[in-house]
Design an enzyme around this catalytic site. Structure first.
Site, PDB file in Angstrom:
ATOM      1  N   ASP A   1      -2.340   0.599   8.018  1.00 18.06           N
ATOM      2  CA  ASP A   1      -1.217   1.417   7.656  1.00 18.06           C
ATOM      3  C   ASP A   1      -0.171   0.987   8.802  1.00 18.06           C
ATOM      4  OD1 ASP A   1      -2.397   2.737   5.820  1.00 18.06           O
ATOM      5  OD2 ASP A   1      -3.152   4.312   7.220  1.00 18.06           O
TER       6      ASP A   1
ATOM      7  N   SER B   1       4.758   6.618   2.061  1.00 12.53           N
ATOM      8  CA  SER B   1       5.251   5.652   2.247  1.00 12.53           C
ATOM      9  C   SER B   1       4.858   4.516   1.699  1.00 12.53           C
ATOM     10  CB  SER B   1       5.311   5.135   3.987  1.00 12.53           C
ATOM     11  OG  SER B   1       5.626   6.607   4.719  1.00 12.53           O
TER      12      SER B   1
ATOM     13  N   HIS C   1       0.857   5.019   1.313  1.00  8.60           N
ATOM     14  CA  HIS C   1       0.167   5.942   2.081  1.00  8.60           C
ATOM     15  C   HIS C   1       0.822   7.399   2.237  1.00  8.60           C
ATOM     16  CE1 HIS C   1      -2.106   7.121   5.774  1.00  8.60           C
ATOM     17  NE2 HIS C   1      -1.079   7.387   6.222  1.00  8.60           N
TER      18      HIS C   1
ATOM     19  N   ASN D   1       0.833  -1.274   0.002  1.00 13.04           N
ATOM     20  CA  ASN D   1      -0.049   0.050  -0.028  1.00 13.04           C
ATOM     21  C   ASN D   1       1.110   1.284   0.007  1.00 13.04           C
ATOM     22  OD1 ASN D   1      -2.443   1.561   0.029  1.00 13.04           O
ATOM     23  ND2 ASN D   1      -1.818   1.901   2.507  1.00 13.04           N
TER      24      ASN D   1
END
Length: 323
Positions: A153, A144, A117, A115
């Site tokens: 996260d 990030s 972020h 992912n």
């Protein structure tokens, strides 16, 4: 059979989006390079009106979408998972996917899902990251890329790009610059991630962690290779990297003899081989094929350790495993 991660074979990546899909587009355009180690095989969304779907379709990428509204989280995620499997995805990249994933879905793709972020994690997990950074008087924001785990996260961070927060910045102005950084950061991070199962440093570290967890194990350099043995005892494993120019990255472990060695090679001649200069009591296990089963490698190391361990030490391990 071709496996993702092998030289010349691109890893298949599915991208999940909810909106504009600009990070998806960055990944997609990077994948057009001949030397990119991944290809985008599916763009899926929980929003049938997501603009990013049109981008993917125009580029000839398969798409799938369905509104999650009115559906239980687990049920919706099961549908998404089915589409990812149908597309034969090896990895999943979240790119502005505004849904908290079910634990079951995350478990199914553990170690295979990234992912991006818009903050320098672990700061500002969740939403409203830019406003929170501005309100805190931060001088630096950023983005990030992290491995997805059940916590929001919360997975291991793979890469970050800091972005200066300028005097007078608003959420919109800061977000625009961070988005540029995201587009620069995500493609190379994903590329490095899908190829790490061929990286000597990564593979060596994984072997070391497993070998050194065994009782009284130590590591030395032998014949130019990292070698693992029992303290003041026999060796039970070697990590080889292009040893004698064979082009392989592999683990050498003890086996019962020529019969077992031949059986393993017949079972999977791409993975198992007879290591030069080691004889019939050892087998080489390729680690650079991109699909290493690390639980199996741990078991090979354990059995090899038991083969050379003094009876008293081996007995202590057996007792410990019974508890």
């Amino acid at each position: 059979m071709l496996r993702a991660g092998r030289i010349g074979v691109k890893a298949k990546v599915a991208v999940l989006i909810s909106g504009a899909g600009t990070n998806m587009a960055a990944l997609l355009y990077a994948a057009k390079a001949a030397d990119c180690p991944y290809e985008i095989v599916l763009v899926a969304s929980n929003n049938p009106d997501a603009p990013g779907l049109a981008i993917a379709e125009a580029e000839g990428i398969a798409t799938w979408s369905l509104s999650h509204k009115g559906m239980a989280r687990d049920a919706f995620d099961a549908l998404v998972d089915a589409e990812l499997r149908k597309a034969k995805a090896d990895f999943v990249a979240l790119a502005g996917y505004m849904r908290i994933l079910s634990d079951d879905f995350v478990a199914r793709w553990a170690g295979k899902m990234l992912n991006i972020h818009p903050s320098l994690l672990p700061r500002y997990k969740g939403l409203d990251t830019h406003q929170r950074a501005i309100d805190a008087g931060d001088k630096i924001g950023g983005c990030s890329v992290h491995i997805v785990t059940p916590g929001v996260d919360d997975g291991p961070v793979l890469a970050q790009t800091p972005v200066a927060i300028l005097p007078g910045d608003t959420v919109e102005t800061l977000a625009a610059r961070v988005r540029i950084a995201e587009h620069q950061l995500y493609p190379p991070t994903l590329a490095a991630f899908v190829t790490r199962e061929r990286s000597p440093d990564y593979l060596r570290a994984r072997v070391r962690d497993l070998a050194m967890a065994l009782p009284e194990a130590d590591e030395v350099l032998s014949h130019g290779m990292p070698c693992f043995g029992i303290v003041k005892g026999k060796k039970f494993a070697y990590f080889t990297e292009d040893h004698h120019g064979d082009g392989k990255i592999a683990l050498l472990v003890k086996i019962s003899g020529a019969e077992e060695q031949a059986m393993l090679i017949e079972l999977d001649e791409d993975r198992y081989y007879r290591p030069a200069y080691f004889g019939d009591g050892w087998v080489g296990i390729r680690l650079d094929l991109g699909d290493t089963d690390w639980d199996a490698i741990g078991e090979w190391l354990r059995k090899s350790w038991l083969a050379v361990a003094p009876k008293k030490l081996g007995g202590l391990m057996a007792v410990a495993e019974d508890f």
